[in-house]
Design an enzyme around this catalytic site. Structure first.
Site, PDB file in Angstrom:
ATOM      1  NE  ARG A 285     -20.017 -17.999   3.299  1.00  0.00           N
ATOM      2  CZ  ARG A 285     -20.309 -19.145   2.678  1.00  0.00           C
ATOM      3  NH1 ARG A 285     -19.501 -20.172   2.786  1.00  0.00           N
ATOM      4  NH2 ARG A 285     -21.397 -19.232   1.965  1.00  0.00           N
ATOM      5  CE  LYS A 307     -10.289   1.311  11.590  1.00  0.00           C
ATOM      6  NZ  LYS A 307     -10.366   2.780  11.737  1.00  0.00           N
ATOM      7  CD  GLU A 349      -1.087   9.025  10.320  1.00  0.00           C
ATOM      8  OE1 GLU A 349      -1.321   8.917  11.547  1.00  0.00           O
ATOM      9  OE2 GLU A 349      -1.939   9.404   9.495  1.00  0.00           O
ATOM     10  CE  LYS A 391      -3.300   1.566  13.097  1.00  0.00           C
ATOM     11  NZ  LYS A 391      -3.613   1.903  11.743  1.00  0.00           N
ATOM     12  CD  GLU A 401     -11.941   3.785  15.072  1.00  0.00           C
ATOM     13  OE1 GLU A 401     -11.898   4.986  14.992  1.00  0.00           O
ATOM     14  OE2 GLU A 401     -11.703   3.028  14.121  1.00  0.00           O
ATOM     15  NE  ARG A 405      -8.195   0.712  15.128  1.00  0.00           N
ATOM     16  CZ  ARG A 405      -8.131  -0.409  14.431  1.00  0.00           C
ATOM     17  NH1 ARG A 405      -8.593  -1.535  14.902  1.00  0.00           N
ATOM     18  NH2 ARG A 405      -7.589  -0.426  13.216  1.00  0.00           N
ATOM     19  CG  ASN A 409      -9.660   8.888  14.588  1.00  0.00           C
ATOM     20  OD1 ASN A 409      -9.010   8.336  13.699  1.00  0.00           O
ATOM     21  ND2 ASN A 409     -10.814   8.425  15.030  1.00  0.00           N
ATOM     22  CG  HIS A 412      -6.553  11.401  11.459  1.00  0.00           C
ATOM     23  ND1 HIS A 412      -5.402  11.563  12.182  1.00  0.00           N
ATOM     24  CD2 HIS A 412      -6.263  10.473  10.496  1.00  0.00           C
ATOM     25  CE1 HIS A 412      -4.460  10.766  11.689  1.00  0.00           C
ATOM     26  NE2 HIS A 412      -4.955  10.093  10.668  1.00  0.00           N
ATOM     27  CG  HIS A 416     -10.596  12.315   7.938  1.00  0.00           C
ATOM     28  ND1 HIS A 416     -11.014  11.626   9.050  1.00  0.00           N
ATOM     29  CD2 HIS A 416      -9.614  11.554   7.386  1.00  0.00           C
ATOM     30  CE1 HIS A 416     -10.323  10.494   9.165  1.00  0.00           C
ATOM     31  NE2 HIS A 416      -9.463  10.442   8.171  1.00  0.00           N
ATOM     32  CG  HIS A 430      -3.922  10.274   5.138  1.00  0.00           C
ATOM     33  ND1 HIS A 430      -5.216  10.538   5.528  1.00  0.00           N
ATOM     34  CD2 HIS A 430      -3.329   9.645   6.202  1.00  0.00           C
ATOM     35  CE1 HIS A 430      -5.398  10.086   6.761  1.00  0.00           C
ATOM     36  NE2 HIS A 430      -4.270   9.533   7.182  1.00  0.00           N
TER      37      HIS A 430
HETATM   38  N1  LIG Z   1      -6.185   0.329   6.577  1.00  0.00           N
HETATM   39  C1  LIG Z   1      -5.868   1.340   7.354  1.00  0.00           C
HETATM   40  O1  LIG Z   1      -5.928   1.268   8.579  1.00  0.00           O
HETATM   41  C2  LIG Z   1      -5.365   2.614   6.727  1.00  0.00           C
HETATM   42  C3  LIG Z   1      -4.798   3.623   7.515  1.00  0.00           C
HETATM   43  C4  LIG Z   1      -4.272   4.748   6.886  1.00  0.00           C
HETATM   44  C5  LIG Z   1      -4.341   4.863   5.511  1.00  0.00           C
HETATM   45  N2  LIG Z   1      -4.920   3.867   4.783  1.00  0.00           N
HETATM   46  C6  LIG Z   1      -5.015   3.947   3.320  1.00  0.00           C
HETATM   47  O2  LIG Z   1      -3.704   3.883   2.794  1.00  0.00           O
HETATM   48  C7  LIG Z   1      -3.713   4.521   1.514  1.00  0.00           C
HETATM   49  C8  LIG Z   1      -2.499   5.384   1.402  1.00  0.00           C
HETATM   50  O3  LIG Z   1      -1.356   4.576   1.482  1.00  0.00           O
HETATM   51  P1  LIG Z   1       0.028   5.007   0.789  1.00  0.00           P
HETATM   52  O4  LIG Z   1       0.384   6.361   1.211  1.00  0.00           O
HETATM   53  O5  LIG Z   1       0.990   3.914   1.019  1.00  0.00           O
HETATM   54  O6  LIG Z   1      -0.402   5.151  -0.732  1.00  0.00           O
HETATM   55  P2  LIG Z   1      -0.245   4.270  -2.049  1.00  0.00           P
HETATM   56  O7  LIG Z   1      -0.511   2.857  -1.825  1.00  0.00           O
HETATM   57  O8  LIG Z   1      -1.097   4.970  -3.039  1.00  0.00           O
HETATM   58  O9  LIG Z   1       1.280   4.481  -2.425  1.00  0.00           O
HETATM   59  C9  LIG Z   1       1.724   5.765  -2.806  1.00  0.00           C
HETATM   60  C10 LIG Z   1       2.445   5.716  -4.152  1.00  0.00           C
HETATM   61  O10 LIG Z   1       3.698   5.130  -3.958  1.00  0.00           O
HETATM   62  C11 LIG Z   1       3.920   4.066  -4.894  1.00  0.00           C
HETATM   63  N3  LIG Z   1       4.800   3.146  -4.186  1.00  0.00           N
HETATM   64  C12 LIG Z   1       4.492   2.277  -3.209  1.00  0.00           C
HETATM   65  N4  LIG Z   1       5.617   1.731  -2.704  1.00  0.00           N
HETATM   66  C13 LIG Z   1       6.649   2.250  -3.387  1.00  0.00           C
HETATM   67  C14 LIG Z   1       8.067   2.083  -3.323  1.00  0.00           C
HETATM   68  N5  LIG Z   1       8.655   1.319  -2.393  1.00  0.00           N
HETATM   69  N6  LIG Z   1       8.820   2.741  -4.223  1.00  0.00           N
HETATM   70  C15 LIG Z   1       8.253   3.570  -5.138  1.00  0.00           C
HETATM   71  N7  LIG Z   1       6.933   3.810  -5.214  1.00  0.00           N
HETATM   72  C16 LIG Z   1       6.140   3.152  -4.349  1.00  0.00           C
HETATM   73  C17 LIG Z   1       2.547   3.597  -5.225  1.00  0.00           C
HETATM   74  O11 LIG Z   1       2.506   3.005  -6.498  1.00  0.00           O
HETATM   75  C18 LIG Z   1       1.748   4.880  -5.202  1.00  0.00           C
HETATM   76  O12 LIG Z   1       1.885   5.535  -6.420  1.00  0.00           O
HETATM   77  C19 LIG Z   1      -5.021   5.276   1.426  1.00  0.00           C
HETATM   78  O13 LIG Z   1      -5.888   4.629   0.548  1.00  0.00           O
HETATM   79  C20 LIG Z   1      -5.569   5.239   2.832  1.00  0.00           C
HETATM   80  O14 LIG Z   1      -6.984   5.239   2.860  1.00  0.00           O
HETATM   81  C21 LIG Z   1      -5.422   2.750   5.360  1.00  0.00           C
END
Ligand SMILES: NC(=O)c1ccc[n+]([C@@H]2O[C@H](COP(=O)([O-])OP(=O)(O)OC[C@H]3O[C@@H](n4cnc5c(N)ncnc54)[C@H](O)[C@@H]3O)[C@@H](O)[C@H]2O)c1
Length: 526
Positions: A285, A307, A349, A391, A401, A405, A409, A412, A416, A430
């Protein structure tokens, strides 16, 4: 959100709180305050004589009043707390809410040796050797509220330097239930252990396979601090964010023997952070987690805000929880291996932040963009820090939100819809989608809210210089269809985040559909 300007040192007798407080204060040019000395000054009696004559309860009341007064002082402070202060719930609330609490700790035999015969410490009774382990037991839960745990086994100068390094430039996120830190610093990877919960003996490290050297470094530093570390190496990417993966990981946390005091650590991009946070939110939990983002997007955006979640067949991020990490540790050096396309996409961003708030990022982007794109460490550190601060400030004010917050967006709404039209894969990242979305939202801001065209021209220039929003070939009709599916986006009621000017966003702006279609036509090449 605020910078660290109050450091409170807590710990067992002999942990060096007064000496180290003085050293930190000297090096930072801050004031040092010792709560015991303050009590002696104002009452004219030593803490030992107050406890002996009036009893412990009377002394604890005095301690609390003194702490309240000290915390009201202006200017940055290092506070050496008496060892028992933290046992009071009211003191814990004050300290964790208003200061960065650092637990100084060392092995019992070292503490016993430093305390000597304990003549001036009535709380230790007749036998120091018996009292120290006993106090460790009774104060264990109290010490766990500390934000940082720093070992004081070596010379005081080294201890002070470690506390300063871990708090230098750190950003505090103040939330109702607990404040936590975002640390942005080259080399911060080696200090993750400082941020674990005080009582943690085990860590489950969820690490992206793409960051193997960083994983090895982190595992070595955790194990050398005596933390039993189980590593789950996973392929980063959207395919990780499934209910099935989360379920498998939860089962493996059980097998690894993680208890309530233990900790999950995420080392990877946003996908690893989202899954690790969700697993931490649900295991027993909810247990602690520390987020160590390794992509620029995860550092400036997804790592902060709490999130967490996974995707469902019907769409992205549809199952999850808001579960704040204990700390977010950004080490810009780990970005060296990130591929250029995904690195650049995070700039959407960063440009977004410079459009929705009044920030020094504008100057960073104007003057340093080439250095940032070359990943020069000092430029990156400053830009990540400022992005995190923005942020954090927005999220601190609106964790769930309900209000402000939503300004995050900006760009976005179209973003999206474009991601959905592209099928959420590698075709459009993204950040690339958000960059196009910001161009559309910028054009609508000029049209609907009279935003100065120069402000939007600056935004579009930055997006262009980052190599974003240049080759987007989508049929505007299809994108509009995806937006229609999102009832908030189109139509003459709820809707858009637009700008009255750079730094002045408005949420819920109604935009007629023909204007949306026009903006899409302008930003999507056919
Ligand atoms: N929680 C939130 O508030 C929030 C906000 C925005 C986005 N997100 C989420 O974040 C995700 C996207 O994140 P991302 O862009 O980091 O994608 P990701 O985690 O898929 O990483 C992108 C790629 O880079 C590789 N990678 C990571 N670090 C590396 C490094 N230092 N060197 C080499 N390769 C590396 C990963 O293996 C992957 O192939 C989405 O799922 C999105 O929904 C969440």
């Amino acid at each position: 959100m605020s910078a660290v300007r109050r450091i409170a040192l807590v710990g067992l007798p002999g942990s060096g709180k007064s000496t180290i407080a003085r050293l930190i204060a000297q090096r930072l040019g801050w004031d040092a305050v010792d709560i015991d000395d303050e009590i002696a000054k104002t009452s004219g009696r030593s803490p030992a004589s107050i406890i002996t004559a009036d009893g412990e309860a009377a002394f604890r009341d005095l301690e609390l009043i003194t702490l309240e007064q000290v915390l009201r002082r202006p200017g940055p402070l290092v506070i050496a707390c008496g060892g028992g202060l933290i046992t009071q719930a009211a003191a814990r609330r004050l300290l964790t809410g208003l200061a960065t609490v650092v637990w100084l700790d060392a092995a019992d035999d070292l503490l016993i040796g430093r305390v000597g015969d304990g003549a001036d410490r009535p709380m230790l009774g007749r036998s120091v050797a018996a009292a120290i382990p006993q106090l460790r037991g009774t104060r264990a839960r109290a010490h766990q509220v500390a934000h940082l745990r720093v070992s004081t086994g070596d010379a005081p100068e080294g201890v002070a330097a470690r506390v300063i390094a871990a708090t230098d430039g750190a950003i505090r996120i103040n939330l109702a239930e607990r404040a936590y830190h975002v640390e942005v610093r080259p080399g911060a990877l080696d200090d993750v252990v400082l941020h674990l919960p005080g009582g943690a003996t085990r860590v489950a490290l969820l690490a992206d396979r793409a960051v193997r050297p960083a994983t090895e470094r982190l595992v070595a530093s955790l194990r050398s601090s005596g933390i039993a570390t189980t590593v789950f190496q996973v392929p980063g990417g959207e395919q990780l964010k499934t209910w099935a993966t989360a379920g498998r990981l939860l089962a493996r946390l059980g097998t690894a023997g993680l208890q309530r005091n233990d900790c999950v650590v995420a080392l990877g991009g946003g996908t690893v952070g989202d899954v690790a946070g969700f697993v931490a939110a649900t295991y027993l939990r909810g247990i602690a987690w520390v987020n160590v983002p390794t992509t620029l997007l995860a550092m400036v955006d997804s790592g902060i805000g709490g999130k967490t979640g996974v995707n469902l067949t019907r769409g992205k991020n549809l199952a999850g929880a808001i579960w704040q990490p204990r700390a977010v540790i950004c080490d810009p050096e780990v970005l060296a291996t990130q591929d250029d396309r995904s690195f650049r996409s995070a700039f959407a961003e960063i440009v977004k932040y410079s459009m929705i708030v009044d920030t020094s990022l504008v100057g960073d982007l104007d003057g340093n963009l080439d250095r940032l794109l070359r990943r020069e460490s000092d430029a990156l550190t400053a830009a990540i820090r400022e992005s995190c601060a923005i942020k954090a400030a927005i999220v601190s004010g609106d964790e769930r939100e309900a209000g402000n917050r939503a300004v995050l967006n900006y760009g976005h709404t179209v973003g999206h819809a474009l991601e959905a039209a592209a099928g959420f894969g590698d075709r459009l990242l993204h950040g690339e989608a958000v960059a196009v979305g910001m161009r559309a939202a910028g054009a609508l801001s000029v049209q609907v809210l009279g935003c100065p065209p120069g402000d939007i021209a600056w935004q579009d220039e930055m997006i262009g210089r980052c190599g974003l929003a240049t080759t987007t070939v989508f049929d505007p009709g299809r994108v509009l269809d995806h937006m229609r599916a999102d009832k908030k986006a189109v139509g003459d009621r709820l809707g858009w985040v637009l700008l009255e000017a750079r730094g002045r966003p408005r949420t819920g702006v109604p935009v007629p559909e023909h204007a949306v279609a026009g903006a899409l036509d302008a930003v999507l090449a056919r």
